[in-house]
Design a protein around this motif. Structure first.
Motif, PDB file in Angstrom:
ATOM      1  N   UNK A 261       0.830  -1.206   0.000  1.00 53.19           N
ATOM      2  CA  UNK A 261       0.000   0.000   0.000  1.00 53.19           C
ATOM      3  C   UNK A 261       0.861   1.252   0.000  1.00 53.19           C
ATOM      4  N   UNK A 262       1.908   1.254   0.834  1.00 54.64           N
ATOM      5  CA  UNK A 262       2.781   2.435   0.909  1.00 54.64           C
ATOM      6  C   UNK A 262       3.417   2.738  -0.437  1.00 54.64           C
ATOM      7  N   UNK A 263       3.878   1.699  -1.138  1.00 54.45           N
ATOM      8  CA  UNK A 263       4.526   1.922  -2.431  1.00 54.45           C
ATOM      9  C   UNK A 263       3.527   2.339  -3.505  1.00 54.45           C
ATOM     10  N   UNK A 264       2.330   1.747  -3.471  1.00 54.45           N
ATOM     11  CA  UNK A 264       1.313   2.111  -4.458  1.00 54.45           C
ATOM     12  C   UNK A 264       0.928   3.580  -4.313  1.00 54.45           C
ATOM     13  N   UNK A 265       0.776   4.044  -3.072  1.00 57.67           N
ATOM     14  CA  UNK A 265       0.399   5.442  -2.860  1.00 57.67           C
ATOM     15  C   UNK A 265       1.443   6.387  -3.447  1.00 57.67           C
ATOM     16  N   UNK A 266       2.698   6.008  -3.338  1.00 60.60           N
ATOM     17  CA  UNK A 266       3.767   6.842  -3.892  1.00 60.60           C
ATOM     18  C   UNK A 266       3.842   6.696  -5.412  1.00 60.60           C
ATOM     19  N   UNK A 267       3.701   5.478  -5.880  1.00 61.43           N
ATOM     20  CA  UNK A 267       3.928   5.195  -7.297  1.00 61.43           C
ATOM     21  C   UNK A 267       2.827   5.725  -8.195  1.00 61.43           C
ATOM     22  N   UNK A 268       1.604   5.783  -7.689  1.00 63.74           N
ATOM     23  CA  UNK A 268       0.488   6.212  -8.546  1.00 63.74           C
ATOM     24  C   UNK A 268       0.604   7.669  -8.963  1.00 63.74           C
ATOM     25  N   UNK A 269       1.472   8.428  -8.298  1.00 62.35           N
ATOM     26  CA  UNK A 269       1.705   9.804  -8.722  1.00 62.35           C
ATOM     27  C   UNK A 269       2.532   9.847 -10.000  1.00 62.35           C
ATOM     28  N   UNK A 270       3.179   8.731 -10.328  1.00 59.64           N
ATOM     29  CA  UNK A 270       4.120   8.720 -11.452  1.00 59.64           C
ATOM     30  C   UNK A 270       3.674   7.838 -12.607  1.00 59.64           C
ATOM     31  N   UNK A 271       2.773   6.870 -12.342  1.00 61.64           N
ATOM     32  CA  UNK A 271       2.309   6.009 -13.428  1.00 61.64           C
ATOM     33  C   UNK A 271       0.923   5.461 -13.095  1.00 61.64           C
ATOM     34  N   UNK A 272       0.196   5.047 -14.116  1.00 57.45           N
ATOM     35  CA  UNK A 272      -1.124   4.468 -13.893  1.00 57.45           C
ATOM     36  C   UNK A 272      -0.983   3.045 -13.369  1.00 57.45           C
ATOM     37  N   UNK A 273      -1.852   2.697 -12.404  1.00 58.86           N
ATOM     38  CA  UNK A 273      -1.813   1.373 -11.794  1.00 58.86           C
ATOM     39  C   UNK A 273      -3.209   0.766 -11.854  1.00 58.86           C
ATOM     40  N   UNK A 274      -3.278  -0.508 -12.218  1.00 57.51           N
ATOM     41  CA  UNK A 274      -4.529  -1.267 -12.199  1.00 57.51           C
ATOM     42  C   UNK A 274      -4.298  -2.493 -11.323  1.00 57.51           C
ATOM     43  N   UNK A 275      -5.108  -2.646 -10.264  1.00 56.36           N
ATOM     44  CA  UNK A 275      -4.928  -3.738  -9.308  1.00 56.36           C
ATOM     45  C   UNK A 275      -6.213  -4.538  -9.194  1.00 56.36           C
ATOM     46  N   UNK A 276      -6.081  -5.848  -9.282  1.00 57.17           N
ATOM     47  CA  UNK A 276      -7.179  -6.748  -8.931  1.00 57.17           C
ATOM     48  C   UNK A 276      -6.957  -7.154  -7.488  1.00 57.17           C
TER      49      UNK A 276
END
Length: 886
Positions: free
Chosen positions: A784-799
């Protein structure tokens, strides 16, 4: 696609007392509003204010708000109602109200009108007297913010409370000097009343102040230690007091940081109509629905939804692959599914079609024959208008769960191995490195050494086979006797003696050539050096300028002498070869002329021994080449060194995987055993490998010691690459090289995540159920911590099934899959934002309501693993307290 909206949460109208002070400059008007909020027609969309909160001093007039709301709505601007009240001379509070809450009726009257009356009652305004004057008087009379909160809570109006610190003193001057104000703010933040602070660059200023204070403490301590022997007791005591005072101040700052550190920092214009002072660069952009609820969600997820306007370009994804929306056929009807450029979560109960939807995007849904009858993909619309049938490999990175379907068709990474196994298992760590980078920089001497040793084994085996062939060496005596009877002294002994003398002569000649070469080289270098020294003298330069060519000619002459000498040596060598040839010729014709039974048997023998010697000589020659090849290795430290380099923009991480092998002395029996895996028993000598392959005995030791123990059940008798312990080293941004063993498993998993979740990648990141087989703490603290940071830089799709990922990671859109249990098992999709109050039909949730409609967030709270329990930790964000009061 969810947009970024420029917001001004602190704007004044004519209802503020100070709006009338200078009618020519500050009077609020439609012209001023359009100039400030909208700006020039040529301005980009993100430079036009789309949400404004009217927050007049100590007053709220609902009728005026409605008029402004309708006017701005025509301009495409959302206007929210609010008020600014002064609780102290140093701190004002800005309250923003839910416009939909105020429109509700109670006893035939709008709550907005009731709020207006409550505000007038709170300030004791007399509507029969001029109100502007009363507003000014209220500004100089601090009020209890707690009592104002009681009024709002009694009316059950949803609101946002934002303390606004005066600009001249600075926020830390207020909080560090006024413990009552600090405690009040702390309590309100803990109670989820305060969700934001209005103060420009507050966190940066606080951090700078903490660093400055820490430096003061260190400086005072150094002064104390340096002057301890010379200072008087009184001076020492003063310095100690200074240190203690700074330490107490540092603790105060630390407490302040803990209070404000998890709170959104925003900035409103505080505009009173003066166009010249309006600066949009100080405002903020929110990524959310254009609504009160959208603003509230944005403020509660400030690190991913609130962007300073001046920094907007830093978060641009113009060069990224980003899905805007997909067009699907859902049970015979066309439907659009929207995506945000940040995080998008595909959720649903098990078997509802989540994985199908994901693999449908990737063009890899052939195994889902049942659900494809209900839902099919028509097209994918990327940002900038590009349409594709499905995503292609260059558009996305894929990370799977432990047992993802269709693994063979997708180049995927395994989240379970990355986080649950590799951080604890060194071999798994190295395996994952090869998954992440299949083309490392390799420096390997172990495998080539083993290959060369195995080539030697093949040659040793050939020697063994050749020696087994029949060749009667006793006939050599008959051969000598035969030539004695003929009167010729060319016995085999003499032939070999002359051959020996020839070889010896050849070696001496070669040595002489080498000596001459070295002598020439030395002489020529000396000659060249002398010339250089002479040419450095000006007088000499002038004297020999005309004779330079003579020196060159002299050098060429010396060279020619050497060549002539070498030619002479070549000629002598040819003469020697000629004599050997004549002698061989003589033997040949003598044998031919004296052909008899004896000579024929001797001829047969000579053919036999010639073939035998030829075969051996070829093998021995190849063995010598292998010995020469092996001599280039460092026997005491053979190395297999893999170097992986991962770059993320200006950041660089180097991971090294190193194995060492000492062939001279193998003391570890396990290493020796793994080397000799094709043999039945382990050789106990620690230098056995060295003796067998590097002692240059042409296979004697190997054939005597290793060969008898070969495993005849196996096709190969070669050495195996041994199982060696791996050493791992990590170097980040040219920092100190760190050993893998010195890092905790958590640090190792962070490194792996940093590698796989490349911040600078422009690809869509697709993750399939990352929570499977991982504990919830790992999911929360790592993923969760990495996704919150990473979504500012690229699109993320998670199932996902996990509430922490879908809710706490703050997704842009929920894409909720459902399989109907009543309508012939048909599948459907609900698509909306968390902050949206739109209601959707979702059959799987039991409800007393006949229409069975719920917001996307309410549906998520029911179907996600850990649902309400996980969401209860996010009460302040969710806002739907009824979810947690059952």
């Amino acid at each position: 696609m969810k947009n970024y909206y420029l917001c001004d949460i602190h704007f004044h109208t004519n209802d503020s007392f100070d709006a009338w002070e200078n009618a020519n400059k500050s009077l609020f008007s439609q012209e001023n509003v359009e100039a400030t909020l909208l700006g020039d027609l040529e301005d980009s969309p993100e430079n036009k204010v789309k949400l404004v909160c009217f927050t007049d001093h100590n007053t709220f007039v609902y009728e005026h708000y409605l008029k402004n709301y309708n006017y701005l709505k025509e301009l495409g601007v959302l206007c929210l109602p609010g008020i600014e009240i002064n609780t102290t001379k140093k701190v004002h509070w800005v309250f923003i109200f839910d416009n939909h809450s105020l429109s509700k009726q109670k006893n035939g009257k709008a709550l907005g009108k009731i709020l207006e009356e409550k505000v007038f009652e709170f300030y004791n305004y007399d509507i029969s007297k001029p109100l502007i004057k009363q507003y000014r008087e209220a500004q100089n009379t601090p009020v209890d913010v707690g009592k104002f909160l009681e009024i709002i809570n009694e009316m059950e109006i949803d609101f946002i409370a934002i303390p606004h610190f005066v600009k001249d003193k600075g926020y830390y001057e207020v909080l560090k000097n006024d413990s009552t104000e600090f405690e009040k703010l702390h309590r309100f933040i803990l109670d989820n009343i305060v969700v934001a602070l209005e103060s420009e660059q507050m966190k940066e200023a606080l951090r700078n102040k903490m660093i400055q204070t820490q430096n003061y403490i260190e400086l005072h301590m150094q002064e104390l230690v340096a002057g301890e022997a010379l200072d008087s007791p009184e001076e020492i005591n003063n310095k100690m007091n200074n240190v203690e005072r700074e330490k107490r101040f540092f603790e105060t700052l630390k407490n302040m940081n803990s209070v404000v550190g998890n709170t959104s920092m925003i900035y409103g214009s505080d505009c009173h109509g003066n166009i010249a002072e309006y600066d949009k660069k100080k405002l903020f952009l929110m990524k959310s629905d254009l609504s009160f609820n959208g603003l509230k969600f944005a403020l509660l997820d400030y690190d991913s939804r609130i962007l300073p306007a001046r920094d907007f370009s830093r978060y641009s994804k113009d060069s990224n692959y980003v899905i805007d929306k997909i067009i699907i056929d859902e049970n015979g009807k066309q439907k659009e599914i929207e995506f945000g450029d940040g995080l998008n979560c595909i959720i649903g109960s098990r078997g509802s079609g989540k994985s199908y939807l994901l693999h449908m995007l990737l063009g890899n849904a052939k195994d889902y024959s049942t659900i494809s009858k209900s839902i099919s993909l028509k097209s994918i619309q990327l940002c900038k208008g590009r349409k594709v049938d499905c995503l292609t490999p260059e558009m996305f990175d894929f990370i799977s769960q432990k047992s993802a379907a269709n693994k063979d068709s997708i180049n995927e990474k395994n989240i379970y191995d990355l986080l649950a196994r590799a951080p604890y298992d060194r071999e798994e760590f190295n395996k994952q490195l090869n998954v992440l980078d299949s083309n490392p920089q390799i420096d390997d001497t172990i495998s080539p050494f083993i290959i060369s040793c195995n080539s030697l084994i093949d040659l040793f085996m050939k020697i063994n086979e050749i020696k087994k062939s029949s060749c009667d060496f006793n006939l050599i005596e008959d051969y000598d006797n035969y030539y004695k009877e003929t009167g010729d002294d060319d016995s085999i002994l003499n032939i070999f003696d002359r051959q020996r003398q020839y070889i010896d002569s050849k070696i001496r000649n070669d040595d002489e050539i080498l000596r001459l070469l070295k002598e020439y080289e030395s002489s020529y270098k000396k000659h060249t050096k002398d010339i250089e020294n002479l040419l450095n003298i000006q007088e000499i330069k002038e004297m020999i300028s005309d004779t330079k060519d003579k020196y060159i000619e002299l050098g060429n002459s010396m060279y020619q002498i050497l060549i002539d000498s070498y030619k002479e040596k070549i000629a002598n060598r040819k003469d020697a070869y000629s004599k050997i040839f004549k002698k061989c010729d003589t033997i040949y014709y003598a044998l031919k002329q004296k052909s008899s039974n004896t000579s024929r048997s001797l001829n047969s023998f000579t053919d036999n021994i010639s073939s035998f010697i030829h075969k051996l000589s070829v093998v021995y020659r190849n063995i010598r080449e292998k010995y020469k090849e092996l001599s280039s290795y460092n026997y005491s430290d053979l190395v297999a060194h893999n170097k992986y380099t991962f770059k993320q923009g200006n950041n660089c991480l180097i991971v090294e995987s190193i194995k060492h092998l000492n062939i001279k002395s193998i003391k570890d029996e396990n290493i020796l055993y793994s080397l000799l895996n094709n043999y039945n028993s382990t050789i106990n000598n620690e230098d056995a490998i060295f003796k067998a392959f590097l002692s240059k005995d042409y296979g004697d030791y190997y054939l005597a010691t290793f060969f008898p123990h070969r495993d005849k059940r196996k096709s190969s008798w070669g050495l195996c690459v041994p199982e060696l312990e791996t050493e791992n080293y990590l170097t980040a941004n040219n920092d100190k090289r760190k050993n893998w063993l010195e890092l905790s498993p958590g640090q190792r998993s962070d490194i792996l995540l940093n590698i796989v979740l490349l911040n600078e990648s422009n690809k869509i990141l697709i993750i399939d159920q990352p929570e499977d087989d991982l504990d919830n703490q790992t999911v929360y603290s790592k993923i969760v911590a990495r996704i919150r940071d990473l979504k500012l830089k690229r699109q993320i799709i998670v199932v996902t099934h996990n509430a922490n990922i879908a809710i706490t990671a703050d997704c842009d859109y929920l894409i909720i899959c459902e399989q109907s249990s009543t309508v012939n098992g048909k599948y459907s999709i609900v698509n909306d934002t968390m902050e949206s109050k739109n209601k959707h039909y979702y059959e799987s949730i039991s409800s007393e309501s006949n229409d069975n409609k719920h917001t996307a967030l309410e549906i998520a709270a029911e179907i996600l693993d850990g649902g309400k329990e996980a969401l209860s930790k996010r009460v302040k964000k969710i806002g739907y307290k009824s979810l947690f009061m059952e």
